[in-house]
Design an enzyme around this catalytic site. Structure first.
Site, short mmCIF file in Angstrom:
data_model
loop_
_atom_site.label_atom_id
_atom_site.label_comp_id
_atom_site.label_asym_id
_atom_site.label_seq_id
_atom_site.Cartn_x
_atom_site.Cartn_y
_atom_site.Cartn_z
N SER A 1 0.81 -1.22 0.16
CA SER A 1 -0.09 -0.06 0.37
C SER A 1 0.77 1.58 0.08
CB SER A 1 -0.94 0.11 1.23
OG SER A 1 -1.33 1.26 1.67
N LYS B 1 -13.26 -3.68 2.17
CA LYS B 1 -14.42 -3.20 2.18
C LYS B 1 -15.64 -3.24 1.83
CE LYS B 1 -11.10 -0.74 -1.08
NZ LYS B 1 -11.41 0.49 -2.75
N ASN C 1 -14.90 2.98 1.78
CA ASN C 1 -12.96 2.53 1.76
C ASN C 1 -12.31 3.61 3.24
OD1 ASN C 1 -13.42 5.53 0.75
ND2 ASN C 1 -11.75 5.85 -0.63
N ASP D 1 -14.14 6.64 -3.26
CA ASP D 1 -13.16 6.33 -4.11
C ASP D 1 -13.68 7.13 -5.56
OD1 ASP D 1 -11.30 4.73 -3.11
OD2 ASP D 1 -13.14 3.46 -3.60
N GLY E 1 -16.85 -3.11 -16.85
CA GLY E 1 -16.39 -3.81 -15.50
C GLY E 1 -17.92 -3.63 -14.89
N ALA E 2 -18.67 -4.43 -13.92
CA ALA E 2 -19.59 -4.62 -13.42
C ALA E 2 -19.18 -5.04 -11.75
CB ALA E 2 -20.47 -4.59 -13.85
N GLY E 3 -17.97 -5.05 -11.18
CA GLY E 3 -17.67 -5.10 -10.18
C GLY E 3 -17.15 -3.87 -8.60
N MET F 1 -8.55 2.56 -13.81
CA MET F 1 -8.36 2.73 -12.47
C MET F 1 -7.45 2.02 -11.82
SD MET F 1 -12.28 2.28 -10.62
CE MET F 1 -13.17 2.90 -11.94
N TYR G 1 -3.00 0.60 -11.50
CA TYR G 1 -1.85 2.12 -11.52
C TYR G 1 -0.65 0.56 -11.52
CZ TYR G 1 -2.88 1.74 -6.68
OH TYR G 1 -3.13 1.57 -5.45
P1 ATR Z 1 -13.89 -5.73 -8.00
O1 ATR Z 1 -13.84 -5.33 -6.79
O2 ATR Z 1 -11.75 -4.89 -8.12
O3 ATR Z 1 -14.24 -4.81 -8.55
P2 ATR Z 1 -14.81 -7.61 -8.23
O4 ATR Z 1 -15.56 -7.41 -7.76
O5 ATR Z 1 -14.51 -9.21 -8.22
O6 ATR Z 1 -13.66 -6.49 -8.38
O7 ATR Z 1 -15.09 -7.38 -9.84
C1 ATR Z 1 -14.28 -7.60 -11.28
C2 ATR Z 1 -14.10 -7.68 -12.30
O8 ATR Z 1 -13.49 -7.60 -13.33
C3 ATR Z 1 -15.65 -7.89 -12.80
O9 ATR Z 1 -16.72 -7.13 -13.53
C4 ATR Z 1 -14.98 -9.15 -13.36
O10 ATR Z 1 -16.12 -9.55 -14.88
P3 ATR Z 1 -17.08 -10.11 -14.45
O11 ATR Z 1 -17.89 -9.76 -13.52
O12 ATR Z 1 -17.43 -11.03 -15.71
O13 ATR Z 1 -16.37 -11.56 -13.40
C5 ATR Z 1 -14.05 -8.42 -14.63
N1 ATR Z 1 -13.04 -9.30 -14.75
C6 ATR Z 1 -11.92 -9.72 -14.48
N2 ATR Z 1 -11.33 -10.55 -14.82
C7 ATR Z 1 -11.52 -10.33 -16.34
C8 ATR Z 1 -10.97 -10.47 -17.60
N3 ATR Z 1 -9.92 -11.41 -17.62
N4 ATR Z 1 -11.76 -9.93 -18.53
C9 ATR Z 1 -12.32 -9.22 -17.86
N5 ATR Z 1 -13.33 -8.98 -17.07
C10 ATR Z 1 -12.31 -9.51 -16.26
#
Ligand code: ATR
Length: 280
Positions: A20, A71, A92, A108, A133-135, A221, A223
């Site tokens: 960190s 988190k 966070n 964030d 991404g949708a995580g 996002m 780095y």
């Molecule tokens: P974080 O808190 O970092 O967002 P997360 O909630 O596990 O972690 O979400 C990870 C994100 O990265 C998700 O959108 C994931 O896609 P899926 O929902 O399909 O799993 C995406 N992701 C991870 N590895 C990936 C890859 N190799 N290619 C494309 N998307 C990826």
């Protein structure tokens, strides 16, 4: 470890946490603003999060930053949460209030917005934005992005169902739609934000090059010392601006520092130092 009881103590809790940059950043903020404080690393496995956090505050700790993977879990240990943290579904920053209660916040989203608007001079109003991404990382910045009045916000995810779920949650706040990577045969977006964890694994989502133009701001996002897979991909497609999330890191930290100390540090020199150190 409580090396100096008279100095206010803060820490970042995560697992692992030794990588960190937060102690370095908050150390620079404290120096710059003349604040007396100590900022430590606090490693806690998920099983020990409760114990470590309770011990930290019972020993007089004033505030915590929370990083991966805690988190969401930290929310169960708090007395109150800000609205933006509840929307993000993640905390966070933890503040110990004068009455001893623990309050959670999430800086964030505002960190990303400040980096885009003030450091990169990117005005989001009426812009077309693509979120990859949708995580958790994507969710954490949805509200401020939509509040900035973009023309559209497309959330694309490898697993389309997850993008659809996220969009359903936030669609009352602005023009947001879900897509799979294959659906994206658009004219270039104004801004593409990579919020997938693919970069961390050295992978790149399968995207049509048509989404990137010369003037598309490509923002990762993540780095690191060198280009991420995403910023490299964007540069190879000819975009003039491919940026890593160093600015977001510093801006979210500055917002946490402000919540704790009531003083807003100047982020520009800190960002410069951090980027120089990272390049060495
Ligand atoms: P974080 O808190 O970092 O967002 P997360 O909630 O596990 O972690 O979400 C990870 C994100 O990265 C998700 O959108 C994931 O896609 P899926 O929902 O399909 O799993 C995406 N992701 C991870 N590895 C990936 C890859 N190799 N290619 C494309 N998307 C990826």
């Amino acid at each position: 470890m409580n090396s100096n009881k008279s100095v206010d103590r803060y820490a970042v809790v995560g697992f692992p946490v030794k990588h960190s940059r937060s102690p370095f950043i908050h150390g620079l903020f404290a120096q710059q603003t003349g604040q007396q404080l100590e900022y430590q690393l606090l490693e806690a496995t998920p099983e020990h999060l409760n114990n470590e956090v309770t011990r930290f505050f019972s020993e007089g700790g004033k505030g915590l930053n929370i990083t991966v993977p805690h988190k969401q879990a930290i929310m169960g240990l708090l007395d109150t949460c800000s609205q933006r943290a509840r929307f993000a579904g993640a905390v966070n920053t933890v503040i110990k209030l004068p009455d001893g209660k623990l309050s959670g916040d999430n800086t964030d989203g505002v960190g990303l917005l400040k980096d885009l608007q003030y450091n990169l001079h990117f005005d989001l109003k009426n812009k077309r934005i693509l979120m990859l991404g949708a995580g958790g990382a994507a969710r954490g910045v949805m509200v401020p992005l939509l509040e900035a009045s973009p023309k559209e916000l497309v959330v694309a995810n490898r697993t389309i169902e997850r993008a659809t779920r996220l969009v359903t949650e936030f669609e009352s706040l602005g023009p947001i739609t879900a897509a799979s990577f294959n659906d994206l045969q658009h004219t270039p977006f104004d801004l593409i934000i990579n919020a997938t964890s693919a970069s961390l694994q050295g992978e790149m989502p399968m995207l049509s090059p048509s989404v990137v133009g010369l003037n598309t701001l490509c923002y990762d996002m993540a780095y690191g010392k060198k280009d991420t897979v995403f910023t490299l991909w964007a540069k190879q497609l000819g975009t003039l601006q491919a940026v890593q999330g160093w600015g977001m890191l510093v801006e979210q930290a500055a917002e946490a520092f402000f919540l704790w100390r009531g003083i807003r540090p100047d982020t520009e020199p800190v960002l410069r130092i951090l980027q120089n150190v990272a390049e060495q």
